[in-house]
Design a protein around this motif. Structure first.
Motif, mmCIF file in Angstrom:
data_model
loop_
_atom_site.group_PDB
_atom_site.id
_atom_site.type_symbol
_atom_site.label_atom_id
_atom_site.label_comp_id
_atom_site.label_asym_id
_atom_site.label_seq_id
_atom_site.Cartn_x
_atom_site.Cartn_y
_atom_site.Cartn_z
ATOM 1 N N LYS A 18 0.825 -1.209 0.000
ATOM 2 C CA LYS A 18 0.000 0.000 0.000
ATOM 3 C C LYS A 18 0.859 1.258 0.000
ATOM 4 O O LYS A 18 0.601 2.215 -0.743
ATOM 5 C CB LYS A 18 -0.927 0.002 1.220
ATOM 6 N N GLN A 19 1.888 1.259 0.836
ATOM 7 C CA GLN A 19 2.746 2.439 0.919
ATOM 8 C C GLN A 19 3.564 2.632 -0.345
ATOM 9 O O GLN A 19 3.790 3.773 -0.776
ATOM 10 C CB GLN A 19 3.674 2.315 2.138
ATOM 11 N N PHE A 20 3.991 1.545 -0.957
ATOM 12 C CA PHE A 20 4.811 1.654 -2.163
ATOM 13 C C PHE A 20 4.011 2.143 -3.363
ATOM 14 O O PHE A 20 4.592 2.479 -4.389
ATOM 15 C CB PHE A 20 5.480 0.320 -2.470
ATOM 16 N N ARG A 21 2.711 2.178 -3.253
ATOM 17 C CA ARG A 21 1.901 2.803 -4.296
ATOM 18 C C ARG A 21 2.039 4.320 -4.245
ATOM 19 O O ARG A 21 1.806 5.005 -5.238
ATOM 20 C CB ARG A 21 0.427 2.432 -4.119
ATOM 21 N N GLN A 22 2.402 4.833 -3.080
ATOM 22 C CA GLN A 22 2.484 6.273 -2.881
ATOM 23 C C GLN A 22 3.915 6.798 -2.879
ATOM 24 O O GLN A 22 4.148 7.972 -3.164
ATOM 25 C CB GLN A 22 1.815 6.644 -1.554
ATOM 26 N N GLN A 23 4.867 5.918 -2.535
ATOM 27 C CA GLN A 23 6.256 6.359 -2.393
ATOM 28 C C GLN A 23 7.177 5.166 -2.610
ATOM 29 O O GLN A 23 6.749 4.018 -2.534
ATOM 30 C CB GLN A 23 6.474 6.951 -0.991
ATOM 31 N N ASP A 24 8.433 5.461 -2.899
ATOM 32 C CA ASP A 24 9.394 4.391 -3.205
ATOM 33 C C ASP A 24 10.058 3.817 -1.967
ATOM 34 O O ASP A 24 10.680 2.759 -2.040
ATOM 35 C CB ASP A 24 10.478 4.919 -4.147
ATOM 36 N N THR A 25 9.943 4.513 -0.841
ATOM 37 C CA THR A 25 10.575 4.047 0.400
ATOM 38 C C THR A 25 9.581 4.147 1.553
ATOM 39 O O THR A 25 8.627 4.928 1.505
ATOM 40 C CB THR A 25 11.822 4.872 0.741
ATOM 41 N N ILE A 26 9.836 3.370 2.594
ATOM 42 C CA ILE A 26 9.047 3.440 3.819
ATOM 43 C C ILE A 26 9.999 3.268 4.989
ATOM 44 O O ILE A 26 10.866 2.385 4.972
ATOM 45 C CB ILE A 26 7.930 2.375 3.843
ATOM 46 N N LEU A 68 15.307 2.025 6.593
ATOM 47 C CA LEU A 68 14.592 2.473 5.399
ATOM 48 C C LEU A 68 14.455 1.326 4.411
ATOM 49 O O LEU A 68 15.439 0.703 4.023
ATOM 50 C CB LEU A 68 15.342 3.636 4.742
ATOM 51 N N PHE A 69 13.216 1.064 4.016
ATOM 52 C CA PHE A 69 12.933 -0.028 3.096
ATOM 53 C C PHE A 69 12.542 0.538 1.732
ATOM 54 O O PHE A 69 11.869 1.557 1.647
ATOM 55 C CB PHE A 69 11.803 -0.898 3.635
ATOM 56 N N GLU A 70 12.959 -0.146 0.682
ATOM 57 C CA GLU A 70 12.690 0.303 -0.684
ATOM 58 C C GLU A 70 11.882 -0.738 -1.436
ATOM 59 O O GLU A 70 11.988 -1.941 -1.186
ATOM 60 C CB GLU A 70 14.002 0.559 -1.432
ATOM 61 N N SER A 71 11.098 -0.260 -2.378
ATOM 62 C CA SER A 71 10.298 -1.156 -3.199
ATOM 63 C C SER A 71 11.173 -1.815 -4.257
ATOM 64 O O SER A 71 12.260 -1.334 -4.582
ATOM 65 C CB SER A 71 9.157 -0.394 -3.875
ATOM 66 N N THR A 72 10.707 -2.919 -4.774
ATOM 67 C CA THR A 72 11.361 -3.600 -5.884
ATOM 68 C C THR A 72 10.347 -3.749 -7.007
ATOM 69 O O THR A 72 9.141 -3.538 -6.822
ATOM 70 C CB THR A 72 11.865 -4.991 -5.469
ATOM 71 N N GLU A 73 10.830 -4.122 -8.175
ATOM 72 C CA GLU A 73 9.923 -4.338 -9.292
ATOM 73 C C GLU A 73 9.131 -5.630 -9.076
ATOM 74 O O GLU A 73 9.650 -6.595 -8.509
ATOM 75 C CB GLU A 73 10.714 -4.442 -10.597
ATOM 76 N N PRO A 74 7.871 -5.654 -9.508
ATOM 77 C CA PRO A 74 7.100 -6.903 -9.416
ATOM 78 C C PRO A 74 7.822 -8.035 -10.156
ATOM 79 O O PRO A 74 8.500 -7.808 -11.152
ATOM 80 C CB PRO A 74 5.779 -6.551 -10.105
ATOM 81 N N VAL A 75 7.669 -9.242 -9.642
ATOM 82 C CA VAL A 75 8.343 -10.414 -10.202
ATOM 83 C C VAL A 75 7.419 -11.115 -11.184
ATOM 84 O O VAL A 75 6.215 -11.246 -10.933
ATOM 85 C CB VAL A 75 8.736 -11.391 -9.073
ATOM 86 N N THR A 76 7.975 -11.562 -12.297
ATOM 87 C CA THR A 76 7.207 -12.333 -13.266
ATOM 88 C C THR A 76 7.499 -13.815 -13.068
ATOM 89 O O THR A 76 8.579 -14.292 -13.421
ATOM 90 C CB THR A 76 7.561 -11.940 -14.715
ATOM 91 N N PRO A 77 6.577 -14.569 -12.484
ATOM 92 C CA PRO A 77 6.801 -16.004 -12.299
ATOM 93 C C PRO A 77 6.903 -16.709 -13.651
ATOM 94 O O PRO A 77 6.332 -16.270 -14.647
ATOM 95 C CB PRO A 77 5.559 -16.466 -11.528
ATOM 96 N N THR A 78 7.614 -17.821 -13.668
ATOM 97 C CA THR A 78 7.748 -18.595 -14.905
ATOM 98 C C THR A 78 6.776 -19.765 -14.954
ATOM 99 O O THR A 78 6.682 -20.431 -15.980
ATOM 100 C CB THR A 78 9.189 -19.118 -15.055
#
Length: 211
Positions: free
Chosen positions: A111-119, A162-172
């Motif tokens: 939820k937070q990463f929708r608004q900002q890149d870090t929490i 400080l935590f940072e978001s990552t890109e969504p993962v594409t499962p295989t």
């Protein structure tokens, strides 16, 4: 705060050990307790801590609302576990299926990463406290859930608080996506399974890309 909420998890589950336990379960239908406890010696000292960790790992596999799904898709999951991309997603889904607190933490981050890149750790604790309160037990559970997400590559921590978001993962593998969705529905039982279109907006599902 919701007083009825329970924490459940009180010790970090090393994903590589959980992965080995799941592999054994898929192959033989049981987990080799002695083998898993030997592996846990690399992470924990003391018989009690090792036993506690083993019990948590065993419960993730055989006392989980996702266990029926595992049993129905053993071959597919075993194959998906060989994928470095899918393996952490499968293990995290199982942890979130067994421990709603871990699901809640993942949802808070998303939820937070929708608004900002870090929490910040301070904001994370504040948001967790809104549902679970915040005391020593809550802190212990948070210290389990967050490192597991970092180990899975779902978030990053480049600085201590400080935590940072990552890109969504594409499962295989499709079964990985299906299991992740099942983990969502286990924690959100009132959601309409037929409402596929709106699932894309659910915070927990932001961690993966659908095939």
């Amino acid at each position: 705060m919701t007083q009825s909420k329970t924490l459940g998890i009180q010790q970090r589950i090393p994903l590589y050990v959980l992965g080995e336990a799941l592999k054994e379960y898929l192959a033989a239908g049981v987990v080799d307790e002695q083998h898993i406890k030997e592996m846990l010696q690399a992470d924990y000292a003391g018989e009690n801590r090792i036993k506690k960790s083993y019990n948590q790992i065993a419960s993730v596999i055989d006392r989980n609302e996702l266990t029926p799904f595992i049993n129905e898709h053993k071959d597919e999951i075993a194959l998906a576990l060989t994928s470095p991309t899918d393996r952490p997603l499968i293990l995290t889904a199982l942890i979130c299926g067994r421990y709603p607190f871990c699901y809640h933490v993942a949802k808070v981050f998303a939820k937070q990463f929708r608004q900002q890149d870090t929490i910040s750790a301070q904001l994370l604790d504040k948001l967790i406290a809104e549902t679970y309160g915040f005391n020593k037990s809550t802190q212990n559970s948070r210290n389990c859930a967050v490192p597991q997400m970092i180990e899975a590559g779902l978030i990053k921590r480049d600085k201590p608080a400080l935590f940072e978001s990552t890109e969504p993962v594409t499962p295989t593998h499709q079964v990985t996506i299906d299991l992740w969705k099942e983990a969502f529905f286990v924690n959100e039982p009132l959601r309409d399974r037929e409402d596929e279109e709106n699932l894309y907006f659910e915070p927990f599902l932001r961690y993966i890309k659908f095939i």
